[in-house]
Design a protein around this motif. Sequence first.
Motif, PDB file in Angstrom:
ATOM      1  N   LEU A  32       0.838  -1.198   0.000  1.00 34.51           N
ATOM      2  CA  LEU A  32       0.000   0.000   0.000  1.00 34.51           C
ATOM      3  C   LEU A  32       0.872   1.247   0.000  1.00 34.51           C
ATOM      4  CD1 LEU A  32      -2.718  -0.960   2.654  1.00 34.51           C
ATOM      5  CD2 LEU A  32      -2.941  -1.028   0.168  1.00 34.51           C
ATOM      6  N   HIS A  33       0.475   2.240  -0.784  1.00 35.32           N
ATOM      7  CA  HIS A  33       1.189   3.518  -0.857  1.00 35.32           C
ATOM      8  C   HIS A  33       0.180   4.636  -0.613  1.00 35.32           C
ATOM      9  CE1 HIS A  33       4.482   1.293  -2.886  1.00 35.32           C
ATOM     10  NE2 HIS A  33       3.483   0.643  -3.467  1.00 35.32           N
ATOM     11  N   LEU A  34       0.569   5.627   0.173  1.00 35.60           N
ATOM     12  CA  LEU A  34      -0.312   6.752   0.496  1.00 35.60           C
ATOM     13  C   LEU A  34       0.069   7.961  -0.345  1.00 35.60           C
ATOM     14  CD1 LEU A  34      -2.613   7.664   2.411  1.00 35.60           C
ATOM     15  CD2 LEU A  34      -0.839   8.479   3.976  1.00 35.60           C
ATOM     16  N   ASN A  35      -0.927   8.614  -0.921  1.00 37.96           N
ATOM     17  CA  ASN A  35      -0.659   9.775  -1.766  1.00 37.96           C
ATOM     18  C   ASN A  35      -1.764  10.813  -1.572  1.00 37.96           C
ATOM     19  OD1 ASN A  35       0.599  11.417  -3.589  1.00 37.96           O
ATOM     20  ND2 ASN A  35       0.180  10.155  -5.389  1.00 37.96           N
ATOM     21  N   GLY A  36      -1.432  12.050  -1.830  1.00 34.18           N
ATOM     22  CA  GLY A  36      -2.388  13.144  -1.702  1.00 34.18           C
ATOM     23  C   GLY A  36      -1.638  14.454  -1.575  1.00 34.18           C
ATOM     24  N   ASP A  37      -2.366  15.542  -1.351  1.00 36.00           N
ATOM     25  CA  ASP A  37      -1.676  16.815  -1.184  1.00 36.00           C
ATOM     26  C   ASP A  37      -1.055  16.884   0.217  1.00 36.00           C
ATOM     27  OD1 ASP A  37      -3.725  17.461   0.597  1.00 36.00           O
ATOM     28  OD2 ASP A  37      -4.813  18.685  -0.848  1.00 36.00           O
ATOM     29  N   TYR A  38      -0.323  17.966   0.463  1.00 39.52           N
ATOM     30  CA  TYR A  38       0.465  18.063   1.702  1.00 39.52           C
ATOM     31  C   TYR A  38      -0.415  17.988   2.947  1.00 39.52           C
ATOM     32  CZ  TYR A  38       3.929  19.775   5.027  1.00 39.52           C
ATOM     33  OH  TYR A  38       4.777  19.896   6.095  1.00 39.52           O
ATOM     34  N   LYS A  39      -1.548  18.700   2.927  1.00 37.41           N
ATOM     35  CA  LYS A  39      -2.411  18.704   4.108  1.00 37.41           C
ATOM     36  C   LYS A  39      -2.996  17.320   4.369  1.00 37.41           C
ATOM     37  CE  LYS A  39      -6.408  20.778   6.333  1.00 37.41           C
ATOM     38  NZ  LYS A  39      -7.586  21.658   6.232  1.00 37.41           N
ATOM     39  N   PHE A  40      -3.404  16.645   3.298  1.00 37.85           N
ATOM     40  CA  PHE A  40      -3.983  15.312   3.465  1.00 37.85           C
ATOM     41  C   PHE A  40      -2.970  14.353   4.082  1.00 37.85           C
ATOM     42  CE2 PHE A  40      -4.551  10.971   1.987  1.00 37.85           C
ATOM     43  CZ  PHE A  40      -5.853  10.713   2.378  1.00 37.85           C
ATOM     44  N   ILE A  41      -1.736  14.375   3.568  1.00 35.29           N
ATOM     45  CA  ILE A  41      -0.702  13.477   4.087  1.00 35.29           C
ATOM     46  C   ILE A  41      -0.430  13.770   5.563  1.00 35.29           C
ATOM     47  CG2 ILE A  41       1.719  12.798   3.915  1.00 35.29           C
ATOM     48  CD1 ILE A  41       0.068  11.691   1.673  1.00 35.29           C
ATOM     49  N   CYS A  42      -0.324  15.052   5.904  1.00 34.83           N
ATOM     50  CA  CYS A  42      -0.077  15.421   7.305  1.00 34.83           C
ATOM     51  C   CYS A  42      -1.215  14.949   8.208  1.00 34.83           C
ATOM     52  CB  CYS A  42       0.099  16.934   7.426  1.00 34.83           C
ATOM     53  SG  CYS A  42       1.662  17.547   6.765  1.00 34.83           S
ATOM     54  N   SER A  43      -2.452  15.158   7.769  1.00 35.52           N
ATOM     55  CA  SER A  43      -3.601  14.735   8.570  1.00 35.52           C
ATOM     56  C   SER A  43      -3.637  13.220   8.718  1.00 35.52           C
ATOM     57  CB  SER A  43      -4.902  15.226   7.924  1.00 35.52           C
ATOM     58  OG  SER A  43      -4.970  16.633   7.916  1.00 35.52           O
ATOM     59  N   ALA A  44      -3.358  12.518   7.625  1.00 37.90           N
ATOM     60  CA  ALA A  44      -3.395  11.055   7.654  1.00 37.90           C
ATOM     61  C   ALA A  44      -2.347  10.488   8.602  1.00 37.90           C
ATOM     62  CB  ALA A  44      -3.189  10.501   6.248  1.00 37.90           C
ATOM     63  N   LEU A  45      -1.195  11.156   8.689  1.00 41.19           N
ATOM     64  CA  LEU A  45      -0.106  10.678   9.539  1.00 41.19           C
ATOM     65  C   LEU A  45      -0.136  11.280  10.936  1.00 41.19           C
ATOM     66  CD1 LEU A  45       2.825  10.735   6.940  1.00 41.19           C
ATOM     67  CD2 LEU A  45       1.411   8.795   7.640  1.00 41.19           C
ATOM     68  N   GLY A  46      -1.096  12.172  11.182  1.00 48.21           N
ATOM     69  CA  GLY A  46      -1.206  12.775  12.503  1.00 48.21           C
ATOM     70  C   GLY A  46      -0.215  13.886  12.757  1.00 48.21           C
ATOM     71  N   HIS A  47       0.331  14.487  11.684  1.00 46.13           N
ATOM     72  CA  HIS A  47       1.265  15.604  11.833  1.00 46.13           C
ATOM     73  C   HIS A  47       0.505  16.928  11.809  1.00 46.13           C
ATOM     74  CE1 HIS A  47       4.738  13.023   9.992  1.00 46.13           C
ATOM     75  NE2 HIS A  47       4.325  12.590  11.157  1.00 46.13           N
ATOM     76  N   THR A  48       1.070  17.929  12.442  1.00 48.82           N
ATOM     77  CA  THR A  48       0.429  19.248  12.430  1.00 48.82           C
ATOM     78  C   THR A  48       0.829  20.061  11.213  1.00 48.82           C
ATOM     79  OG1 THR A  48       2.229  20.145  13.770  1.00 48.82           O
ATOM     80  CG2 THR A  48       0.274  19.344  14.938  1.00 48.82           C
ATOM     81  N   GLY A  49       1.796  19.565  10.448  1.00 49.75           N
ATOM     82  CA  GLY A  49       2.251  20.295   9.270  1.00 49.75           C
ATOM     83  C   GLY A  49       3.573  20.979   9.529  1.00 49.75           C
ATOM     84  N   ALA A  50       4.002  21.761   8.563  1.00 46.40           N
ATOM     85  CA  ALA A  50       5.292  22.443   8.685  1.00 46.40           C
ATOM     86  C   ALA A  50       5.187  23.578   9.695  1.00 46.40           C
ATOM     87  CB  ALA A  50       5.719  22.982   7.328  1.00 46.40           C
ATOM     88  N   ALA A  51       6.113  23.604  10.646  1.00 45.25           N
ATOM     89  CA  ALA A  51       6.140  24.676  11.646  1.00 45.25           C
ATOM     90  C   ALA A  51       7.558  24.798  12.179  1.00 45.25           C
ATOM     91  CB  ALA A  51       5.171  24.376  12.790  1.00 45.25           C
ATOM     92  N   SER A  52       7.977  26.014  12.451  1.00 44.39           N
ATOM     93  CA  SER A  52       9.321  26.197  13.006  1.00 44.39           C
ATOM     94  C   SER A  52       9.362  27.466  13.835  1.00 44.39           C
ATOM     95  CB  SER A  52      10.360  26.272  11.886  1.00 44.39           C
ATOM     96  OG  SER A  52      10.121  27.388  11.053  1.00 44.39           O
ATOM     97  N   ALA A  53      10.102  27.415  14.919  1.00 45.59           N
ATOM     98  CA  ALA A  53      10.277  28.601  15.755  1.00 45.59           C
ATOM     99  C   ALA A  53      11.375  29.490  15.201  1.00 45.59           C
ATOM    100  CB  ALA A  53      10.608  28.176  17.185  1.00 45.59           C
ATOM    101  N   HIS A  54      12.348  28.866  14.520  1.00 46.92           N
ATOM    102  CA  HIS A  54      13.474  29.619  13.962  1.00 46.92           C
ATOM    103  C   HIS A  54      13.625  29.223  12.500  1.00 46.92           C
ATOM    104  CE1 HIS A  54      14.466  30.688  18.098  1.00 46.92           C
ATOM    105  NE2 HIS A  54      14.380  29.392  18.395  1.00 46.92           N
ATOM    106  N   HIS A  55      13.079  30.033  11.623  1.00 53.02           N
ATOM    107  CA  HIS A  55      13.110  29.680  10.209  1.00 53.02           C
ATOM    108  C   HIS A  55      14.514  29.875   9.644  1.00 53.02           C
ATOM    109  CE1 HIS A  55      12.401  34.058  10.220  1.00 53.02           C
ATOM    110  NE2 HIS A  55      13.079  34.059   9.081  1.00 53.02           N
ATOM    111  N   SER A  56      14.790  29.158   8.554  1.00 53.98           N
ATOM    112  CA  SER A  56      16.106  29.245   7.910  1.00 53.98           C
ATOM    113  C   SER A  56      16.218  30.538   7.127  1.00 53.98           C
ATOM    114  CB  SER A  56      16.297  28.056   6.955  1.00 53.98           C
ATOM    115  OG  SER A  56      16.221  26.848   7.665  1.00 53.98           O
ATOM    116  N   LYS A  57      17.434  31.061   7.058  1.00 53.08           N
ATOM    117  CA  LYS A  57      17.671  32.278   6.280  1.00 53.08           C
ATOM    118  C   LYS A  57      18.439  31.932   5.014  1.00 53.08           C
ATOM    119  CE  LYS A  57      17.706  35.416  10.229  1.00 53.08           C
ATOM    120  NZ  LYS A  57      18.474  36.441  10.963  1.00 53.08           N
TER     121      LYS A  57
END
Length: 238
Positions: free
Chosen positions: A213-238
Amino acid sequence: MKDYRIKQVEEHIKKLNVGDTLDPLFAGKLAKRLFGADFTAMSIEDATSFVLEHHIGYRQYDRFRNSFATLGYKIFPSALKMNAYKKNIENGIVKTDILTNSKKESIQIAFVSNIAELLKQRIVNLYNSNSLDLSRNCVDICVIGDKGSTTTKLGILIKTIDRWNSLNNMSLIAMYYGDDNYENMFTCFKAIAEELEDFKSLMINGTKYLVNLHLNGDYKFICSALGHTGAASAHHSK
């Protein structure tokens, strides 16, 4: 005694198979499948799966059914009931429900309730039409999600030799009204995910193939399916 009776049944089935080209191990498989303390009736689901797995025509199936009935073993369901069940498999048995997520919100959902049978039938059909890609000695299935307008949908694609990422190869297996967040997807797709996870292998023309089985979809769908909150960072890269 038990092995002796199985052998008798094997011989009986082989006599019915005169002139037919079936899996040479078919008689033994069927005898062992049927045999218990006494012969037990096969369910419509089991009989249909067995017939599809061994590529048996309904005319030949009726010979088995009538022959065993003559011996006093009414163990096979009628071909008419099996054919009706087979049509349900091919089209998918769709059910509807109203579920409640963790926030006590009601969600309307429609879903296919016989996903494993639907997949088996589609895979066998692709194999028989020489379209199924078995180059990795396994069956690859892509589970794909999409949020569009007010609904979130879940579909499956089976890897084929030519253009498998195609609308014609897509089977919609579930759809609900609501956002594609974790709470909604967990509520609506949990049972479906468990059924897909249990679909680990199948027999095709006498050979056992594993299912990947392979999981596919847009970024939000994949994050939701895996239980992730999505991209987040306290100190972004420069």
